[in-house]
Design an enzyme around this catalytic site. Structure first.
Site, PDB file in Angstrom:
ATOM      1  N   GLU A  17      -7.466   9.077 -11.533  1.00 48.76           N
ATOM      2  CA  GLU A  17      -8.309   8.248 -10.715  1.00 48.76           C
ATOM      3  C   GLU A  17      -9.741   8.993 -10.702  1.00 48.76           C
ATOM      4  OE1 GLU A  17      -9.474   5.362  -6.980  1.00 48.76           O
ATOM      5  OE2 GLU A  17      -7.677   6.474  -7.013  1.00 48.76           O
TER       6      GLU A  17
ATOM      7  N   ASP B  18       6.502  18.425  -5.117  1.00 50.28           N
ATOM      8  CA  ASP B  18       7.334  17.119  -5.290  1.00 50.28           C
ATOM      9  C   ASP B  18       6.409  15.940  -4.795  1.00 50.28           C
ATOM     10  OD1 ASP B  18       9.179  15.036  -5.373  1.00 50.28           O
ATOM     11  OD2 ASP B  18      10.982  16.155  -4.440  1.00 50.28           O
TER      12      ASP B  18
ATOM     13  N   HIS C 175     -16.887   2.981  -9.222  1.00 47.49           N
ATOM     14  CA  HIS C 175     -15.659   3.021 -10.104  1.00 47.49           C
ATOM     15  C   HIS C 175     -16.197   2.334 -11.450  1.00 47.49           C
ATOM     16  CE1 HIS C 175     -12.130   3.648  -7.962  1.00 47.49           C
ATOM     17  NE2 HIS C 175     -12.940   3.716  -7.025  1.00 47.49           N
TER      18      HIS C 175
ATOM     19  N   LYS D 175      11.105  11.263   1.739  1.00 49.73           N
ATOM     20  CA  LYS D 175      10.465  10.201   0.850  1.00 49.73           C
ATOM     21  C   LYS D 175      10.538   8.693   1.261  1.00 49.73           C
ATOM     22  CE  LYS D 175      11.574  13.776  -2.586  1.00 49.73           C
ATOM     23  NZ  LYS D 175      12.308  14.210  -3.480  1.00 49.73           N
TER      24      LYS D 175
END
Length: 333
Positions: free
Chosen positions: A26, A233, A328, A157
């Protein structure tokens, strides 16, 4: 991957300007975080970061015949902290058992073991410790049976309430006070507009969406970019992105803060052997000879300050109609 900043960071862990590597697809993220970093450099105290707590968890799952037996066994287990730590010491030089939390559901015991793990994020370290604890428990309490090395009460997670309440990883708060003139000149907005949008978007908007212990615009963007650049991670941004933005108008200036209770990261261990990761960690000052845990706390403080830079910039942009999409289109199309 690009380096943004430097970010001016103060607080108990470090007091210096740090250039931060971010890896992302991004592309507007770099200039957005960079804008927050420039604001930090113009504020006398910069971004103050405080590491509130740290722990890594693994919840083992055991079974008894019924709830009464489960309760009695659990009461006994919790009274034997020293014995459990002796077992943990056989698995690691760095793992230290600091707390236990539990839930009993029917005949099932969910025992959440909580450790400090030095400079490692600690996933494998705490699982290995739990793997040693389980056979010891089963030998000491033959009325119990094994069910799983992980009972999801950890929670690893997954977006859960327990991690925000009890903590998993580094619990870090980053804060900045931005003078009104600087807010208007560099962020193109006012303290009042940022506070108002934080309430209506991050707090109310997340509430009606059913968010879980979250009130932020895009923590995950900065976390993923920081995690990939420093060998973490990346799946841990799931719980890492649970956090709260708080903003106030103070004597006409903007107080802006990001609370991140689940920053799971380390400076040693799996993923750290890659050349670019080692280079980035050294550049961040996180590969120095220090006491165990100090490098990882420094890394977490830098990460929390980086999150604030991106969060502040995005909220400021969204107070102005069209600014977000214009950026953007300019940078990504």
């Amino acid at each position: 991957m690009r380096t943004v900043g430097p970010v001016k960071i103060t607080g108990p862990v470090l007091n210096e300007k740090v250039a931060v590597p971010l890896a992302t697809y991004e592309t507007p993220l770099w200039p957005s975080v960079g804008r927050g970093a420039r604001v930090s450099a113009l504020v006398e105290e910069g971004i103050k970061t405080t590491v509130i707590d740290e722990r890594m968890t693994r919840s083992i799952l055991l079974e008894a015949d019924d709830a009464t037996e489960a309760m009695l066994a659990l009461e006994s287990i919790k009274s034997r902290r020293d014995d459990l730590q002796a077992v943990v010491a056989t698995s690691s030089r760095f793992a230290k058992l600091i707390d236990m939390n539990s839930q009993i559901v029917a005949n099932l015991i969910y025992l959440r073991l909580e450790f400090t793990t030095g400079d490692a994020s600690g996933h494998n370290m705490v699982t290995n410790a739990a793997d040693k604890i389980i056979p010891w428990l089963l030998s000491e309490y033959p009325q119990l049976r094994y069910s799983s090395i992980s009972g999801n009460y950890c929670s690893d997670k997954k977006a859960t309430a327990v991690n925000g309440i009890l903590g998993r990883g580094k619990y870090v708060v980053s804060e900045i006070v931005i003078p009104r003139e600087l807010c208007e000149r560099r962020l193109k907005t006012t303290p009042e507009k940022v506070v108002d949008l934080n309430i209506k978007k991050n707090l109310i908007g997340t509430m009606i969406a059913g968010g879980l212990r979250s009130a932020n615009a895009h923590y995950a963007n900065m976390l993923l970019a920081f995690y990939l650049a420093t060998g973490q991670d990346a799946a841990n941004i799931i719980e890492g992105s649970q956090g709260i933005v708080h903003a106030e108008v103070r004597d006409g200036d903007l107080y802006f803060s990001c609370t991140l209770p689940n920053l799971i990261m380390g400076t040693v261990g799996n993923g750290k052997g890659l050349d670019f990761v080692e280079d980035n960690l050294r550049a961040l000052g996180c590969k120095e000879e220090r006491e165990p845990g100090e490098n990882s706390r420094r890394l977490a403080a830098i990460c929390a300050a980086t999150v604030l830079c991106g969060e502040l910039s995005l909220l400021a942009a969204q107070t102005n109609p069209g600014e977000l999409m214009e950026a953007h289109i300019k940078l990504e199309r």
